[in-house]
Each structure stands twice: as structure tokens, then as C-alpha cells.
Design an enzyme around this catalytic site. Structure first.
Site, PDB file in Angstrom:
ATOM      1  CB  CYS A 134     -13.074 -17.727   8.708  1.00 58.54           C
ATOM      2  SG  CYS A 134     -11.610 -18.487   8.036  1.00 58.54           S
ATOM      3  CG  ASN A 199     -12.221 -12.871  10.980  1.00 59.41           C
ATOM      4  OD1 ASN A 199     -11.080 -13.143  10.601  1.00 59.41           O
ATOM      5  ND2 ASN A 199     -12.976 -13.718  11.655  1.00 59.41           N
ATOM      6  CB  THR A 200      -8.434 -11.909   7.945  1.00 60.15           C
ATOM      7  OG1 THR A 200      -9.247 -13.035   7.644  1.00 60.15           O
ATOM      8  CG2 THR A 200      -7.611 -12.188   9.185  1.00 60.15           C
ATOM      9  CB  CYS A 344      16.023  14.244   1.902  1.00 62.58           C
ATOM     10  SG  CYS A 344      14.306  14.540   2.360  1.00 62.58           S
ATOM     11  CB  CYS A 401      -2.727  18.435   0.239  1.00 61.01           C
ATOM     12  SG  CYS A 401      -1.007  18.108  -0.199  1.00 61.01           S
ATOM     13  CB  CYS A 404       5.279  18.338   1.961  1.00 57.65           C
ATOM     14  SG  CYS A 404       4.242  19.485   2.880  1.00 57.65           S
TER      15      CYS A 404
END
Ligand SMILES: Cc1cc2nc3c(=O)[nH]c(=O)nc-3n(C[C@H](O)[C@H](O)[C@H](O)COP(=O)(O)OP(=O)(O)OC[C@H]3O[C@@H](n4cnc5c(N)ncnc54)[C@H](O)[C@@H]3O)c2cc1C
Ligand SMILES: Cc1cc2nc3c(=O)[nH]c(=O)nc-3n(C[C@H](O)[C@H](O)[C@H](O)COP(=O)(O)O)c2cc1C
Ligand code: SF4
Ligand code: SF4
Lengths: 449, 435
Positions: A134, A199-200, A344, A401, A404
């Protein structure tokens, strides 16, 4: 149907899906509902001397409208009286003897650890998880990640636990360190039966820009908390695999961190986890996700001819190598599917500004002598239809790489195709061995100008 | 922001509910987040006014509504009304790449209405005029074309003066747009917001008799008179109660409290197949007229009205009678009974309590012919240079519905802006203008 049951250092559960020690495992009422729905095991919300919590406690980040891709909390261990927790744990274990019931514990002195372990094991639980993770609130009191960041202390407390415990001891590690292998080895040396992680991660999720207080806001103030949820998965995957690969760590791993779907779980298992624990996904969608978790994993194992979940464990570990062992003579280039592309052109600025300048809009002429299979065709199509927008790739300049492909919104539109380099496999480490590491143009090659 | 006009409180236009209500913050952000932020975005290229669509949407997604408004208004000062009335599915959104991705296209118009709403509510200006040049431009008509032109001229430092025949400015935005898209009050609020940058608008002035003086007193003239009144239908019985031209009817609906329908109207006929006919039919249907029939001489496929408007009209219960022409209007003791119609080679009688004629609008031929050297095409539209909007007369420019091209608010805005920039370049800056 593949066998889903797993055995983590002697703790058996009918499937590998456990609830991580957190709000979903706060009480018997909750855990029993989870077990009724099919969860394989739980790690009870960390018990110890009850604490006082604040409100609010959670911060969250969204990604372009997708809610809670990362969650941050400043909650402490259980705020419920010890005896109440212990009574409920006993009750749950009695009602669900086939499920794994692990008690997460956190204490201060050696005597406290002894007492807490004794009383926890009295409930009939299947094992213990030592919470060394924690990152907030508890460390100020010399517990939680204050322990988890000191390999020596981990080793020592783990050894105490081994001394006092008769059930398996799992050590839960904090990711808030520089190399996870160190605490992993320390716990192993201390005698841990298994490791659980992560854990976090210490974090602040954001700032209220009108009032200048970070989130979550507690009466006009805030404090760093622990980050979890989908966003932390890559970090957790790395840490799990690093422990799985380490030659000195030979105990099983219970993986935690950003697991939302069976796919996430399968990935962790492939990287060496014996089972998985889940918190944020349940806080987001509820216990009901267990049906999709077990169903998905079971179908996946069937489709891949694996008779049991056991067979999946560690399957991807050998493929994780040092950078120096990668083949330098393997090459891929981007390939844009001309039918799938929606025009796009997001790949264009990504490649030109963020990568290696090799994707072009239709109409641009290819450089002389370069391989660009679609350049001419794109120009023709543009001539027929001025709204034509499918880009093309200069394969000579493409370094492979992947950027894209990650940017393209259309699934499977940009793929990376292998190109023959006609060179044998060779890694950097092999070059070192052969003494052929010289690359022209370096610091020691050209005279200072 | 308050408007310096009083409109009747019981206006019929207030009986309508909005087809596309203003987005809430959450709705706008969710919609904006669906946008891919395309590179060299096709939506931007297909906006006649050249709004940087991908960028303003991105700003909404980033919760920068102010910046989004600025991006929209920089290209289109009538961004709010365009947000309400633009048929985006045939313009910007029609080229949205999501269509090829089999996803609903972005609701671009609705997003720019959302972005620019504050401009109307607080009238805060984003841009400051350049130093005054002392050059004066007269603009004829206070519709979108002239407003956009005047605004751009003002930014460039010139002094625009708009002359409007009617008592209210705004052109068809104020008098003609369907009330479920935008109210007259919003149209006037927008005019007011634009006017406040420093544009003089003289209403109630028909310039027909003062053209020579205009050319003498001003450095340049912009003609933005739109198109004219309803074309009349030439059939027996047309004159009398219950038959009205669409433009007149819609204007009455929007601006007056006079009943737009006879009491207990059960059946209505709309003659025509253009967007105005579709608007009138939808307005009748939305006012609760149980039977609305469009009488159109050709088929749905050949209608000049937009497909999506026809679909919406049909959803609202409008019936389309194809291959149909009215041959006679029938009255009994002066009261309208209906019309004889020849439909697909059959003679039928259609009962009607009101008949709205929407077969097109006459052009201001007589007016336009008075401008020296201004030439008209066979459709009586002013011939202009495509790059500049200049007419045959060096000092006279034109745009909007009075010139060839799409009859849309956004096109009028684009025309007005184009003309202002050209006047600035070719006339006002160089000192070539002047009486
Ligand atoms: C019923 C209807 C619905 C429409 N709906 C839409 C829609 O949903 N979306 C859309 O984009 N477009 C729509 N349009 C089209 C749009 O309204 C026009 O394209 C746009 O208003 C044209 O602008 P303008 O400035 O050229 O002309 P107008 O808006 O027509 O303005 C011209 C102005 O000039 C004034 N004028 C005329 N003669 C003189 C004179 N002699 N002296 C002084 N002033 C004069 C007029 O009174 C008027 O105010 C619609 C049109 C109609 C008729
Ligand atoms: C609100 C909250 C409280 C938590 N409390 C505890 C705790 O008491 N003990 C513990 O070991 N981990 C605790 N955790 C960490 C989780 O068990 C888990 O390690 C972490 O959330 C990562 O998994 P996830 O990505 O599936 O959420 C807590 C997490 C959250 C969100
Ligand atoms: S990102 Fe994908 S869909 Fe978009 S233009 Fe590139 S290849 Fe086409
Ligand atoms: S084309 Fe569509 S998705 Fe792309 S930027 Fe424009 S609105 Fe967004």
C-alpha cells in the site's frame, strides 16, 4: 472443456480468477455474492488494526470518453473491527470450502504479525497474503510500501511469517521500486511460498484547475494515492515476466494489475502467472464479469488445444529476451490495406512528424529507386477521383517502427509485413562476441568539427 | 444578449420544438470524442466557409469551448446559425470518413452550434477590427451574405453600411428558416452580436431608387439581396382565401401572432418539391395538421429537395404525391374546398383547408438591372467572378442567393467573406476605389 482449476503453492481454486484485496472483498456479504457467481477465490481486504478513512477516496482518468482507464485510491486497509472480519472469513470458508480464501494482513511489530497470523489462520483460511504494497497512509506508519521498498525488511518479515504460519504465505509486492527482482528475491529468500503483484502505483490522477486541488479532493486538499486499472497493465506484465524469468525466483506468481478481461488474464498467465487477481474491473462492472472471464478463458484454451489452464502458464516467457538478443536482421515494413483504409490520414502526420517520413498522400511521386508498391496506383486513382485519400508507404524508407499501425483507427488496416533482408540472424550480443560492433558516424569516428 | 426589436409574444414559431436541441456539455464532449481528428480532414475541405472542423471538434473534446468557438467564428461569423441550419450531411459530415467505417458520421453542425452558443448569449467578440481605413462599403440586404461580408470588411478596417428593405435584419435566417431548426429570435440575436463589432444596419430602406447615390457615396457596393418573392402558380381559382405562397406563409409563421392555419385544418396541400416545399410540409405536420400532401410534378428521385429532408418529412407523416400537378383550385362560396389534380394521368380531387405554393422564387430582375454593368444569367442570377465575387462592374460585388451556386446560408457566408477579401485586395487597400 479445458480444466480451469489452478493450484498456487498449495492453495487450490476451481478457476484462476480471484478478487484482489480491496473494496470488493470487504465483507462476507460481498464475497458470498461473488462466490455465488463463480469467482475462484478471494484475498480478503487487508486486515489489521482498523484505521480511519477519508472521503472522497478515488480519482480516475478517462481516455477520450472511455471511463476509468485508470483508478487511483487513497483508501487504507480495512476500517472494520478485526473480530468482525475474522468471524466473517470463517463463515465464508465454511460455506465455500472449494474456493480459495486468502487473508491479506498488515501489522507493525513481530508480536503483532504473530498474533494476526494466528488469529487469521484460526478462521480456516487457505493462506495469507502479506501486504507490503500500500503506497499511502500505511507507509507513514512503517507498514505497506515502506516495508515493500526495503528488500531486507521484506526478507525479515517474510521469515517471521513463515515461522508463525502453517498455511502458504504469499508476499504482495509494491511496484514503487526501481527493480522488482530485488524485492522478489528478498521474499523468496525469506521463504515465501508465492509472490503476488502488483499493488498500486504511487500517483496523482489530476488537478481541479478551477480550485487548484488535485484529485481526489478531500476538503480542499488531496494526497498521492495508488494507481490501478487498465492503464497499469503493461507495467504489471513487465514485472510479472521479470520475476518469472529470474533464475533465483522459483515460486509461483499471482498476477495483479489492470486485468479486466480473460485476455488480460491469459496474457499474465502466458508470462508466468499461476493465477490472477482483479480489483478495478469489478469496481467498475461488478462481480458479474466472472462469467465472461471463465467462459473466455475456457474457449481460448479449447481453441488452442490446451487441456488445462496449467498448460498456459509461462508459455510466452521464453520469448521475452534481452534487447541484445534480438535479431538485428529481421525487417518489417508497413502495409496499408487499400480496401480497408477509410482515408483519415492519421498515419501521415504520425509518420512524418513522429517517425521516419515514409507515408505519403496519393499524388506525391515516389523517390527514384525506392520500393513503393502503391504510389503509382494511388496517383492514378487520385486523377480519377479527387477525393481519393488512401496513403501509400515508401518501403525503402520505412524502418518498421509500427507507429502507423497503432495510430490507424481501422482494425487490421495497417499491418507490418516481413521483408527479406537476405542476411542471417544476428544479435547485438553476437556482434559483441564477434567484435563487430563498430558503426560509422559515432563519437570516435568523425573528427570534432 | 437582448435584441433591439420586439417580436410578438405569441408567435406561431414558438409552437415548435427543436429538432436538434443544443447539446449539453457531456453530450458534446462525447460526440466530439468520436471524431478521429483526421489529418488534412475531408470535412474541413468540404465546408464551404472553410471552418477547420477537425480542430474545433478537438477543442470541444478537450473541453475548450471558447477556443472551439473562436475556431468556428474565425471562418464563419454566422457559425451559430449554420450550426442550426446547415444540412451538414450533404456538406462537411457528408465526407466524414466514419461513413466508410460504417459508423454514424460526426454531428458537425450540432457541435458548432454548441461551440458558438456563448457568442449569442454574451455577444463577446473574439476579434478586433484593424485600424480604420476610411473606406466605405454599402451592402444591399441584411441577409447572411451581407452580414458575413460586412463583418469581414470591418475586421479589415473598412466601414460597412448595410441597407435592408425590411424592418428586421437577418434575411431568410429571420424570416424563412424552419422554426424547429432556429427561431427568429436566435437569428436576430446573432445579427445583433455581429452588428456590435461596429456595423451600421439601416432597416426599412429599399435601395431600388438610390443606386446612383450609393455608387457615388461609397467606395464599393455589395449586393446581397437574396432571391425574391414566391413564384405564383398560374391555375384557375388561385386568387382567394386559403392559398398562400410558402415564403409569405413561413414568414408569417415565424414573426407574427396571426393564425398560420384556418381553424380546424384537417388537410393541407403543398405544391412543389424543393427544400422550401419540404420545410412547409414539415411545418404543417409538426403543427398537427393530420393530412399533409406534397403535390409534385416529378418523382422523389428527381426532387431538388434533400433526400434526408424528405425522409424526415415522411417520418412526420407527410405524403408525397408524385407526377402530380394542380389544374384548378376549387372554392365554394369563396371558401377553399380543395384542388383538382392530374396525378399519373388521372384526374383526382384533393380536399384541402390550406394550399401552400412552393414552386420557387422570382428573382429581383428589375432591381438588379438597375446596377450599371451588372449582368445576369438566364436564371436571372448575377454573374460574378468565381474567385472574387466581382460583377461586371469593378466596384460592385455580389454573393448569396442572388448569385449562382448552392442556396444555403453557409454558401452565402462564404460568398460574403470572399467578396470582402477581394474588395479589400483589389479596391479598398490599393486606393483604386472611391467615387
Ligand atoms: C424556406 C427556406 C428555408 C431554408 N432553409 C435553409 C436551411 O435549413 N439551411 C440553409 O443553409 N439554407 C436554408 N435556406 C436558404 C438560405 O436561407 C439562403 O441561402 C440564405 O439566407 C441566403 O442569404 P442571402 O444573404 O443571400 O439572402 P437572404 O437571406 O434572402 O437576404 C436578403 C436580404 O435582402 C433584402 N433585400 C431584398 N431586396 C432589397 C432591396 N431592394 N433593398 C434592400 N434590401 C433588400 C431582403 O429583405 C433580405 O433581408 C432556406 C431558404 C428558404 C427560403
Ligand atoms: C480502493 C482500493 C483499495 C485497495 N485496498 C487494498 C488493500 O487493502 N490491500 C491490498 O493489498 N491492496 C489493495 N488495493 C490494491 C488492489 O488489490 C490491486 O493490487 C490493485 O488495484 C491492482 O489491480 P487492478 O488493476 O485489477 O485494480 C486496493 C485498490 C483499490 C482500488
Ligand atoms: S490511419 Fe489507417 S485508415 Fe487512416 S489513412 Fe492511414 S491507413 Fe488509412
Ligand atoms: S472527417 Fe469525420 S472523423 Fe475525420 S475529422 Fe472530420 S468529422 Fe472528425
Amino acid at each position: 472443456m479445458a480444466e480451469l482449476s489452478v493450484n498456487l503453492a498449495g492453495i487450490k481454486s476451481p478457476n484462476p480468477f480471484w478478487l484482489a484485496s480491496a473494496p470488493p472483498t470487504n465483507s462476507a456479504e460481498q464475497v458470498m455474492r461473488a462466490f455465488d457467481l463463480g469467482w475462484g477465490g478471494v484475498v480478503w481486504k487487508t486486515i489489521g488494526d482498523p484505521i480511519v478513512n477519508v472521503s472522497s477516496r478515488l480519482g480516475s482518468i478517462d481516455a477520450d470518453g472511455i471511463r476509468m482507464v485508470g483508478l487511483n485510491n487513497i483508501e487504507l486497509i480495512t476500517d472494520r473491527p478485526l473480530n468482525e472480519n475474522l468471524r466473517e472469513i470463517r463463515e465464508v470458508k465454511k460455506r465455500f470450502p472449494d474456493r480459495a480464501v486468502v487473508v491479506s494482513i498488515m501489522a507493525e511489530s513481530k508480536d503483532d504479525w504473530r498474533e494476526l497470523i494466528r488469529r487469521s489462520e484460526d478462521t480456516g483460511c487457505d493462506g495469507l497474503e502479506l501486504n507490503f504494497g500500500c503506497p499511502h497512509g500505511m507507509c507513514e506508519r512503517g507498514m505497506g510500501s515502506a516495508v515493500g521498498q526495503e528488500p531486507k525488511v521484506i526478507r525479515e518479515i517474510t521469515a517471521w511469517a513463515r515461522e508463525f504460519a502453517s498455511t502458504p504465505v504469499i508476499v504482495k509486492l509494491t511496484p514503487n521500486i526501481s527493480d522488482i527482482v530485488e524485492p522478489g528475491r528478498a521474499a523468496t529468500e525469506g521463504g515465501a511460498h508465492a509472490l503476488s503483484l502488483i499493488n498500486t502505483i504511487k500517483s496523482l490522477t489530476g488537478v481541479d484547475l478551477d480550485n487548484f486541488v488535485p484529485f481526489p479532493v478531500v476538503g480542499g486538499q488531496s494526497t498521492p494515492g495508488g494507481f490501478c486499472g487498465p492503464a497499469v497493465k503493461p507495467i504489471a506484465l513487465h514485472m510479472v515476466s521479470a520475476l518469472a524469468k529470474d533464475s533465483k525466483i522459483n515460486i509461483p506468481i499471482s498476477a495483479i494489475g489492470g486485468i479486466s478481461t480473460w485476455r488480460d488474464a491469459a496474457e499474465f498467465m502466458a508470462l508466468g502467472a499461476t493465477n490472477v487477481q482483479i480489483c478495478t474491473a469489478v469496481m467498475h462492472y461488478g462481480y458479474r464479469i466472472i462469467e465472461q472471464l471463465t467462459d473466455g478463458l475456457s474457449n481460448y484454451l479449447d481453441e488452442h488445444n490446451m487441456a488445462s489452464a496449467q498448460e498456459l502458464i509461462g508459455r510466452a516467457v521464453p520469448a521475452v529476451v534481452d534487447w541484445g538478443d534480438l535479431n538485428l536482421n529481421y525487417k518489417v515494413v508497413a502495409d496499408i490495406n487499400q480496401e480497408k483504409c477509410i482515408g483519415c490520414q492519421l498515419c501521415i502526420p504520425a509518420c512524418h512528424d513522429g517517425a521516419h517520413q515514409c507515408i505519403y498522400p496519393p499524388g506525391v511521386e515516389a523517390k527514384p529507386g525506392h520500393t513503393a508498391p502503391h504510389a503509382a496506383e494511388a496517383a492514378e486513382k487520385l486523377a480519377d477521383d479527387p477525393t481519393y485519400r488512401v496513403p501509400w508507404v515508401d518501403e525503402t524508407d520505412c524502418v518498421g517502427c509500427n507507429l502507423c499501425a497503432h495510430v490507424c483507427p481501422v482494425p487490421d488496416c495497417i499491418t507490418m509485413k516481413q521483408v527479406e533482408t537476405k542476411k542471417p540472424r544476428e544479435s547485438w550480443n553476437e556482434r559483441i562476441a564477434k567484435g563487430t560492433t563498430f558503426i560509422p558516424g559515432g563519437l570516435h569516428d568523425s573528427p570534432a568539427s | 444578449m437582448t435584441i433591439p426589436f420586439t417580436l410578438p409574444k405569441q408567435r406561431w414559431e414558438l409552437k415548435f420544438s427543436e429538432a436538434y436541441p443544443l447539446y449539453t456539455d457531456a453530450e458534446a464532449i462525447a460526440e466530439a470524442n468520436r471524431c478521429l481528428y483526421c489529418y488534412d480532414a475531408p470535412c474541413t475541405k468540404t465546408c464551404p466557409a472553410g471552418i477547420d472542423v477537425a480542430v474545433f471538434i478537438r477543442k470541444i473534446a478537450e473541453r475548450n469551448r471558447h477556443g472551439a468557438a473562436k475556431t468556428v467564428l474565425a471562418s464563419n461569423i454566422l457559425g451559430y446559425s449554420c450550426g442550426c441550419v446547415c444540412p451538414d450531411v450533404v456538406l462537411c459530415a457528408g465526407s466524414c470518413v466514419l461513413k466508410d467505417f460504417k459508423k454514424p458520421v460526426i454531428q458537425i453542425a450540432r457541435l458548432h452550434r454548441y461551440a458558438t452558443e456563448k457568442f449569442l448569449s454574451d455577444g463577446k467578440h473574439f476579434f478586433t477590427p484593424a485600424t480604420a481605413t476610411g473606406k466605405k462599403v454599402a451592402l444591399v440586404g441584411a441577409g447572411p451574405a451581407s452580414l458575413a461580408c460586412a463583418y469581414e470588411l470591418k475586421l479589415l478596417g473598412h466601414e460597412p453600411v448595410i441597407f435592408e428593405k425590411k424592418t428586421l435584419p437577418g434575411g431568410l435566417n429571420t424570416t424563412g428558416i424552419a422554426p424547429y431548426k432556429m427561431t427568429a429570435e436566435d437569428a436576430l440575436r446573432e445579427v445583433e452580436a455581429i452588428r456590435r463589432i461596429g456595423i451600421e444596419i439601416r432597416t426599412g430602406v429599399d435601395i431600388s431608387s438610390q443606386i446612383k447615390t450609393l455608387l457615388k457615396d461609397y467606395d464599393a457596393v455589395f449586393i446581397g439581396v437574396g432571391i425574391g418573392d414566391d413564384t405564383e402558380l398560374n391555375v384557375p381559382g388561385i386568387d382567394g382565401d386559403g392559398v398562400i405562397g410558402s415564403i409569405e406563409w413561413i414568414e408569417q409563421l415565424r414573426l407574427s401572432d396571426k393564425p398560420a392555419l384556418p381553424k380546424n385544418t384537417k388537410r393541407a396541400l403543398v405544391v412543389g418539391g424543393g427544400n422550401t416545399a419540404l420545410d412547409a410540409a414539415r411545418e404543417l405536420a409538426q403543427l398537427g395538421v393530420p393530412e399533409v400532401t406534397m403535390v409534385y410534378r416529378r418523382t422523389a428521385q428527381l426532387m431538388p429537395g434533400f433526400r434526408h429532408e424528405l425522409n424526415d418529412a415522411r417520418i412526420e407523416g407527410v405524403h408525397l404525391l408524385e407526377h402530380a400537378v394542380i389544374t384548378e383550385i376549387v372554392r365554394e362560396k369563396g371558401k377553399l374546398k380543395g384542388a383538382r389534380v392530374r396525378a399519373s394521368d388521372e384526374d383526382i380531387f384533393l380536399q384541402a383547408d390550406i394550399i401552400i405554393i412552393a414552386i420557387g422564387q422570382a428573382k429581383w430582375r428589375d432591381l438588379l438591372m438597375k446596377f450599371p454593368d451588372v449582368e445576369l444569367n438566364e436564371a436571372n442570377e448575377i454573374i460574378v467572378d468565381e474567385e472574387t465575387g466581382r460583377t461586371g462592374n469593378q466596384r460592385i460585388y455580389a454573393g448569396g442567393d442572388a448569385t449562382p451556386g448552392m442556396k444555403l446560408v453557409v454558401q452565402a457566408v462564404a460568398d460574403g467573406k470572399r467578396a470582402a477579401q477581394a474588395m479589400h485586395r483589389e479596391l479598398l487597400q490599393t486606393g483604386k476605389g472611391g467615387a
